[in-house]
Design a protein around this motif. Structure first.
Motif, PDB file in Angstrom:
ATOM      1  N   HIS A  89       0.748  -1.292   0.152  1.00 23.37           N
ATOM      2  CA  HIS A  89      -0.034   0.043   0.103  1.00 23.37           C
ATOM      3  C   HIS A  89       0.799   1.267  -0.029  1.00 23.37           C
ATOM      4  O   HIS A  89       1.978   1.368   0.622  1.00 23.37           O
ATOM      5  CB  HIS A  89      -0.903  -0.138   1.307  1.00 23.37           C
ATOM      6  CG  HIS A  89      -1.843   0.971   1.305  1.00 23.37           C
ATOM      7  ND1 HIS A  89      -1.907   2.311   1.569  1.00 23.37           N
ATOM      8  CD2 HIS A  89      -3.260   0.743   0.688  1.00 23.37           C
ATOM      9  CE1 HIS A  89      -2.967   3.024   1.520  1.00 23.37           C
ATOM     10  NE2 HIS A  89      -3.924   2.110   0.719  1.00 23.37           N
TER      11      HIS A  89
ATOM     12  N   PRO B   3      -8.082   0.414   7.620  1.00 25.85           N
ATOM     13  CA  PRO B   3      -7.169   1.190   6.421  1.00 25.85           C
ATOM     14  C   PRO B   3      -6.641   2.518   6.973  1.00 25.85           C
ATOM     15  O   PRO B   3      -5.954   2.938   6.261  1.00 25.85           O
ATOM     16  CB  PRO B   3      -8.209   1.376   5.368  1.00 25.85           C
ATOM     17  CG  PRO B   3      -9.608   1.221   5.953  1.00 25.85           C
ATOM     18  CD  PRO B   3      -9.517   0.504   7.042  1.00 25.85           C
TER      19      PRO B   3
ATOM     20  N   ASP C 262      -3.600  -6.211  -4.165  1.00 27.63           N
ATOM     21  CA  ASP C 262      -4.574  -5.056  -4.306  1.00 27.63           C
ATOM     22  C   ASP C 262      -4.361  -4.146  -3.003  1.00 27.63           C
ATOM     23  O   ASP C 262      -5.068  -4.722  -1.864  1.00 27.63           O
ATOM     24  CB  ASP C 262      -6.013  -5.431  -4.671  1.00 27.63           C
ATOM     25  CG  ASP C 262      -6.870  -4.448  -4.765  1.00 27.63           C
ATOM     26  OD1 ASP C 262      -6.240  -3.216  -4.489  1.00 27.63           O
ATOM     27  OD2 ASP C 262      -7.920  -4.678  -5.225  1.00 27.63           O
TER      28      ASP C 262
ATOM     29  N   ASN D  71      -5.800  -1.620  -1.822  1.00 31.20           N
ATOM     30  CA  ASN D  71      -7.149  -1.261  -1.571  1.00 31.20           C
ATOM     31  C   ASN D  71      -7.827  -2.210  -0.749  1.00 31.20           C
ATOM     32  O   ASN D  71      -8.921  -1.644  -0.279  1.00 31.20           O
ATOM     33  CB  ASN D  71      -7.800  -0.404  -2.705  1.00 31.20           C
ATOM     34  CG  ASN D  71      -7.082   0.597  -3.437  1.00 31.20           C
ATOM     35  OD1 ASN D  71      -6.253   1.560  -2.569  1.00 31.20           O
ATOM     36  ND2 ASN D  71      -7.159   0.462  -4.652  1.00 31.20           N
ATOM     37  N   ARG D  72      -7.401  -3.545  -0.691  1.00 31.40           N
ATOM     38  CA  ARG D  72      -8.382  -4.367   0.031  1.00 31.40           C
ATOM     39  C   ARG D  72      -7.471  -5.134   1.206  1.00 31.40           C
ATOM     40  O   ARG D  72      -7.888  -6.207   1.442  1.00 31.40           O
ATOM     41  CB  ARG D  72      -8.832  -5.408  -1.131  1.00 31.40           C
ATOM     42  CG  ARG D  72      -9.767  -4.671  -2.079  1.00 31.40           C
ATOM     43  CD  ARG D  72     -10.556  -5.547  -2.813  1.00 31.40           C
ATOM     44  NE  ARG D  72     -11.336  -6.722  -2.008  1.00 31.40           N
ATOM     45  CZ  ARG D  72     -11.769  -7.953  -2.593  1.00 31.40           C
ATOM     46  NH1 ARG D  72     -11.750  -8.347  -3.954  1.00 31.40           N
ATOM     47  NH2 ARG D  72     -12.655  -8.647  -1.502  1.00 31.40           N
ATOM     48  N   TYR D  73      -6.296  -4.321   1.462  1.00 33.74           N
ATOM     49  CA  TYR D  73      -5.655  -5.026   2.622  1.00 33.74           C
ATOM     50  C   TYR D  73      -6.347  -5.108   3.865  1.00 33.74           C
ATOM     51  O   TYR D  73      -6.292  -5.933   4.658  1.00 33.74           O
ATOM     52  CB  TYR D  73      -4.387  -4.401   2.727  1.00 33.74           C
ATOM     53  CG  TYR D  73      -3.245  -4.713   1.906  1.00 33.74           C
ATOM     54  CD1 TYR D  73      -3.599  -5.502   0.972  1.00 33.74           C
ATOM     55  CD2 TYR D  73      -2.070  -3.924   1.878  1.00 33.74           C
ATOM     56  CE1 TYR D  73      -2.334  -6.166   0.016  1.00 33.74           C
ATOM     57  CE2 TYR D  73      -0.911  -4.226   0.884  1.00 33.74           C
ATOM     58  CZ  TYR D  73      -1.088  -5.164   0.043  1.00 33.74           C
ATOM     59  OH  TYR D  73      -0.244  -5.601  -0.850  1.00 33.74           O
TER      60      TYR D  73
END
Length: 838
Positions: free
Chosen positions: A426, A480, A585, A587-589
């Motif tokens: 990220h 996040p 991805d 954005n989906r951690y």
């Protein structure tokens, strides 16, 4: 006509707002109050301005400059010492050769200045005072005029017994330069207390003009809040920056508002403000530029300045939050509370009505603040928590903090040594990692950049090379907004509390080692990071027995970096793998509890439908696994630990080397009794440990330990690495199932049944020690040997009361023969914990 804007005020009654800025720079609806005054002057054709400054003068000079950005011409007249209202204007006498207007830079008004000037000119006055009617004249000069406007009497700041009028002096004057002949330069002199009474006594033409419109002195915090509300509600005809969206909502550019957020005007949102899902803003409220209002926060009749963070479910009711301040989740600020610049209000704190917090303070988690905090600086209690250094990105954990943290860590290490730095993919950890890397070489420490690999791989690399330590930066798997910075030593394990304290001491003292040019550390990319780990990994697994089983697997990589490692390993195992979320991805951690449950249901459905042997979800960092059995049933984490313990001990027996039998399994005190039962019947021994990951990893270094589990999906096989490794745990699970020619469902069905309930009970920090002491005394006879928290043995059931390491709460865990009995037991001790706080 020229105007003199008096901007030397200190604004002591507006503290703490004026600790770091002069009073004219206090913002009202997105702009300093003085800027509103300059806009008013320009609207009436007055563009030549003399600004008198004294307190924090550079703040005004730097902001307005020469006035060209406003289409005006501004010069400044500085006072070295306060000279009073008249003395400060006389200090600029050289610029004032014709009649001029005097106006305060720290009062808000929409008066028609053109009418005041015409009145002055028509009456050939030497001085014209602008007057207004107010409800409470005690703080002002009270004035009486005759029908022609001549001033006949005035009294400065009378008591109620002396009041003879509600008409007061607003401090807006039109003056002839002849007034300068009445007093000397560079000596304190005041308009209302000295000059005007002198002129009145001499019979000079001094007039009063009663103006229509809005005027507010903004002299105290209540007046400041009122002025903001008056502008938003249209009582003051002041230009509001931005676009009127209707319904009393003004926004500047780049404002982002979630579809289900509620913004109920009148409300001003400065540029780049972000309003998250479910947030409610009720006017009159003003939110300054770059401020973030997080999910389900509520702001009512409040003012928030620029660069602030208002956390999830926070409530502001009639409150004022100054610049660069963070108000964390579930905090509450009541009517009249004010928090100064660069402060921190931590989670669940409550600030009672009327409390003032001076700048650069921190209110601890769960604190209830009943009186103002002025002196001293609380600062952060500590840097480290259970997940290392953690906090909201660009709020708690900034690039500046990261660079200093790198320098502090480097300073506790030998000069010339090497540290490995790793991150997830990220952009937030990328930014923080680069800042950390900039700090380490300054202390003479070399850096090996591991780029993006799973955390177990990073730990392994540090452990098997000449590195003296490592750092891993990740986005929190739970939120996040949060970034975690983890530290580990040369053994690949978390650093000790002693090392944490050394880093903290250096960080807070800013006593960093700064090496000379030739000793600055190097930054290099580390070679063969994944290859080194994979070679050892495969060398410790019985690949042949796994290949013979021909496993059919469903693997959810969680969009993490473990796909780089596990995909080739599964190929080596000749397993048939259905891969889910196999691309990194960022954005989906992070996944909420609801999102994670949904992901697991999808994994279970696919595993069951395809009749796969196993479904496995690897967490983003590669440390934990969550498993679905061959029937498509999600395996409870407690049962998974028990099953893994049984399979591991079977393998230890089968090895039979040197007559070895069984082995040692380590579990936290939160583990269900089924784990102990399984270990005993498998011929092994169980040791209980504290629940913190660092404690469990330290236990893994003990001789004879075969397995360590944490009851939340984490497993350690010390033979490979004495740290949590979900990738290796997956391989060991496959190896055991293949070796025993069994299915996971068969192992799980053979486990002893148990029923466990977990609850949380809020408790302020100041009461946690008291609760633990009383519980320890009251349940001395029935409590088990102390390991972590208070565990009470009740025969065929037990309860554990465990203080949370970071938050103001207790965890209450209860196990019993039925779910209802466990719930009743947990409810009982939750009430006990609550009762002991009073």
């Amino acid at each position: 006509m020229k105007a003199v804007v008096m901007a030397g005020g200190e604004g002591s009654r507006l503290r703490p707002l004026t600790i770091l800025r002069p009073k004219p720079m206090v913002p009202i609806v997105g702009r300093p109050v003085m800027e509103h005054i300059l806009n008013l002057l320009k609207a009436h054709g007055i563009i030549d301005i003399v600004v008198t400054v004294q307190y924090l003068a550079s703040a005004i000079e730097d902001y307005f400059g020469d006035g060209s950005q406003l289409g005006m011409r501004i010069v400044y007249s500085r006072e070295e010492v306060p000279l009073g209202t008249a003395g400060s204007v006389k200090n600029a006498e050289e610029h004032l050769t014709e009649p001029f207007l005097v106006i305060s830079g720290d009062a808000l008004t929409d008066f028609n200045l053109s009418k005041i000037i015409r009145f002055h000119e028509t009456h050939h006055a030497l001085a014209t005072l602008t007057l207004a009617h107010v409800d409470n004249p005690l703080e002002y000069g009270v004035i009486i005029t005759d029908e022609g406007g001549h001033i006949r009497q005035f009294l400065e700041k009378p008591s109620w017994g002396e009041v003879f009028s509600d008409t007061i002096n607003t401090g807006i004057y039109v003056l002839d330069p002849k007034v300068f002949t009445y007093f000397e330069k560079n000596k304190p002199f005041d308009f209302s207390q000295e000059l005007f009474p002198m002129m009145l006594a001499k019979g000079d033409p001094i007039y009063g003009y009663v103006a229509d419109g809005y005027w507010c002195d903004v002299g105290n915090l209540a007046e400041y809040m009122k002025a903001n509300a008056d502008v938003l509600q249209g009582r003051a005809k002041v230009q509001i920056p931005g676009t009127d969206l209707g319904d009393g909502v003004w926004t500047e550019e780049n404002v982002e508002t979630a579809p289900d957020a509620q913004v109920l005007g009148p409300v001003y949102l400065g540029h780049d403000v972000k309003i998250k899902a479910g947030a409610i803003i009720h006017g009159p409220s003003s939110i300054g530029p770059y401020t973030i209002v997080d999910e389900r926060a509520q702001i009512d009749r409040s003012v928030v300045w620029n660069n602030c963070y208002i956390g999830e479910r926070t409530e502001l009711r009639g409150a004022l939050v100054s610049s660069s301040t963070s108000v964390k989740s579930k905090a509450v600020m009541f009517e009249g509370t004010v928090v100064g610049d660069h402060s921190m209000v931590d989670e669940s704190a409550i600030i009672q009505p009327g409390v003032k917090i001076w700048p650069n303070k921190e209110i601890e988690t769960g604190a209830v603040v009943t009186s103002s905090i002025i002196w001293g600086s609380q600062g952060r209690r500590s840097l480290f928590g259970r997940y290392g250094v953690t906090g909201i990105v660009n709020v708690d954990v900034t690039p500046e903090l990261a660079a200093r943290l790198g320098a502090a860590y480097g300073a506790v290490l030998p000069k010339g040594s090497r540290v490995c730095v790793n991150r997830d993919a990220h952009r937030t950890p990328r930014m923080i990692k680069r800042a950390i890397i900039s700090g380490l070489p300054s202390a003479g420490v070399n850096v090996h950049d591991l780029e993006t690999v799973p955390l177990p791989v990073a730990r392994y690399y540090v452990r098997t090379t000449d590195a003296v330590g490592g750092m891993h930066v990740r986005l929190s798997p739970f939120d996040p907004r949060i970034v975690d910075i983890k530290f580990f030593g040369a053994d690949g394990l978390d650093i000790s509390k002693n090392t944490e304290r050394k880093i903290e001491n250096l960080y807070f003292r800013e006593d960093f080692r700064r090496v000379y040019l030739d000793d600055i550390g190097n930054i290099e990319y580390a070679p063969n990071v994944i290859g080194r780990y994979t070679t050892d990994f495969l060398g410790r697994i019985d690949q042949e027995v796994i290949r013979k089983r021909r496993f059919r697997l469903v693997v959810d990589y969680g969009h993490g970096s473990s796909v780089q490692v596990l995909a080739p390993i599964f190929n080596a195992f000749q397993a048939d793998v259905i891969a889910l979320n196999a691309t990194m991805d960022p954005n989906r951690y992070s996944r909420t509890a609801e999102q994670f449950d949904s992901d697991m249901q999808v994994l279970a459905s696919i595993t069951g439908t395809l009749k796969a042997d196993l479904g496995v979800r690897i967490d983003t960092g590669g440390e934990k696994i969550y498993v679905v059995d061959d029937r498509g049933i999600i395996v409870d984490n407690g049962k998974l630990l028990a099953a893994m313990a049984e399979l591991t001990l079977r393998g230890a027996k089968a090895e039979g080397k040197n007559g070895a039998k069984g082995g040692l399994v380590v579990a936290p005190v939160t583990a269900p009794s089924a784990v102990e039962t399984v270990v005993k019947r498998s011929g092994g021994k169980l040791a209980y440990a504290k629940v913190l990951p660092s404690a469990l990893m330290n236990e893994a270094t003990r001789e004879g330990v075969k397995l360590v589990g944490d009851v939340v999906g984490g497993f350690i096989f010390p033979a490979m690495l004495p740290a949590f490794d979900g990738m290796y745990a997956t391989a060991k699970l496959l190896e055991a199932l293949a070796r025993d020619e069994t299915k996971l469902s068969e192992v799980v069905d053979n486990l002893p049944p148990y029923h466990m309930i977990r609850m949380q009970v809020n408790c302020p920090f100041q009461y946690k020690g008291r609760v633990m002491r009383i519980l320890s005394e009251q349940y001395r006879e029935r409590r088990e040997e102390p390991i972590d928290g208070i565990k009470i043995d009740l025969g065929k059931e037990w309860v554990l009361v465990l203080p949370d390491a970071d938050r103001p709460l207790f965890h209450v865990l209860a196990e019993s023969r039925s779910r209802d009995a466990a719930q009743a037991l947990a409810d009982k001790y939750a009430r006990v914990v609550t009762g002991l706080q009073h």
